[in-house]
Design a protein around this motif. Sequence first.
Motif, PDB file in Angstrom:
ATOM      1  N   ARG A 273       0.833  -1.211   0.000  1.00 14.64           N
ATOM      2  CA  ARG A 273       0.000   0.000   0.000  1.00 14.64           C
ATOM      3  C   ARG A 273       0.861   1.252   0.000  1.00 14.64           C
ATOM      4  NH1 ARG A 273      -4.326   2.469   0.262  1.00 14.64           N
ATOM      5  NH2 ARG A 273      -5.833   0.788   0.258  1.00 14.64           N
ATOM      6  N   ASP A 274       1.892   1.288   0.837  1.00 14.21           N
ATOM      7  CA  ASP A 274       2.708   2.506   0.887  1.00 14.21           C
ATOM      8  C   ASP A 274       3.601   2.630  -0.337  1.00 14.21           C
ATOM      9  OD1 ASP A 274       4.718   4.627   2.126  1.00 14.21           O
ATOM     10  OD2 ASP A 274       2.922   4.533   3.364  1.00 14.21           O
ATOM     11  N   ALA A 275       4.057   1.508  -0.878  1.00 21.43           N
ATOM     12  CA  ALA A 275       4.852   1.562  -2.107  1.00 21.43           C
ATOM     13  C   ALA A 275       4.026   2.114  -3.262  1.00 21.43           C
ATOM     14  CB  ALA A 275       5.380   0.169  -2.443  1.00 21.43           C
ATOM     15  N   LEU A 276       2.771   1.684  -3.370  1.00 26.68           N
ATOM     16  CA  LEU A 276       1.919   2.181  -4.450  1.00 26.68           C
ATOM     17  C   LEU A 276       1.559   3.645  -4.236  1.00 26.68           C
ATOM     18  CD1 LEU A 276      -0.415  -0.888  -5.137  1.00 26.68           C
ATOM     19  CD2 LEU A 276       1.790  -0.291  -6.172  1.00 26.68           C
ATOM     20  N   ALA A 277       1.450   4.064  -2.981  1.00 29.04           N
ATOM     21  CA  ALA A 277       1.215   5.489  -2.706  1.00 29.04           C
ATOM     22  C   ALA A 277       2.375   6.328  -3.233  1.00 29.04           C
ATOM     23  CB  ALA A 277       1.035   5.714  -1.209  1.00 29.04           C
ATOM     24  N   ALA A 278       3.592   5.801  -3.117  1.00 29.69           N
ATOM     25  CA  ALA A 278       4.770   6.530  -3.591  1.00 29.69           C
ATOM     26  C   ALA A 278       4.726   6.732  -5.102  1.00 29.69           C
ATOM     27  CB  ALA A 278       6.042   5.783  -3.195  1.00 29.69           C
TER      28      ALA A 278
END
Length: 318
Positions: A273-278
């Motif tokens: 989730r946080d990688a895709l937010a980046a």
Amino acid sequence: MNHDEAAAVRPLTLAWVSRHLEAGERIVKAAALHGGITAEMRRLTIGTRDGGTRDLVLRTYVDPFYVEHAEGGLNGEAGALTLLTGTGVPAPSLVAVDPAATQCEFPSLLMTHLAGRTVLDDQGVETRVRLLARQLVAIHALRPAERPRKYVTLTTADTVVVPKGADAAVWTAAIDVIRKPAPPYEGRFLHRDFQPGNVLFDVPPSNPEDARITGVVDWAPSWGPADLDVAHCSVNLALLHGPAWGMRFAEAYEEAGGVLAATASERLYWRVRDALAASEEVRSVSQPWREAGRAELTTRAVEERLDAYVTALMDVPG
């Protein structure tokens, strides 16, 4: 202050700051601090009654988009700085806050200045990763009397920006991970933007191994899973130093005594989730890094590292 320095801080804000100084103190210098994405940051040198000086930091939101959301953010940061006083977590002390710009031209927060500097280069990263992990475990151990707001994630399966040349099948699988509901979690006090750009270090030139953390700044306190803070720092390390360091951080966090989600699939959810937010912020994140001396971190180079990091995450055995 000379005219240029005075112009750096707007008149109403100058007057507001002055009202929060000790008797006999005055602002003698204002200098821009670089690296912030959402707000103007200024270091204010204050002349004291005894002829010495001390420094304060002024955060001001001027961009219309961020001004719109500033009140909640500044109230949250002010609450966090108050909570952190005396906890052993090195954070600035709150001096004053004007979250709705009732006295300043724009929403503003005034806090003490901490020694140290951000360190974004590759040298010494192994030492700093261990220090970051230990610091984050200490933050997650805090038990505030009043919980901050529940964490917010804005990224959806439809807003992810797939990097050019990325393996479509890998990214489709990653996006499918965040289509599922968030797994259950045990709530923790989160920094919510814990990453190398928001941590200050003292690094002795003669012995980088003796580095220590002197401050943690830019608090956006939330209540949520420890995995979310770990995931956020991991992706920043992956983009700054290479995917292997993003993968390493979760291990370092557990080695330092931190507890992550119980199952591999739950841990994967938060990390993906946080990688895709980046993926939505590559341009805005990489620019301050280049300004800080990492000229090789072009938008394209950071996209490639993000692609490699997402691929590595999706390769981890479930």
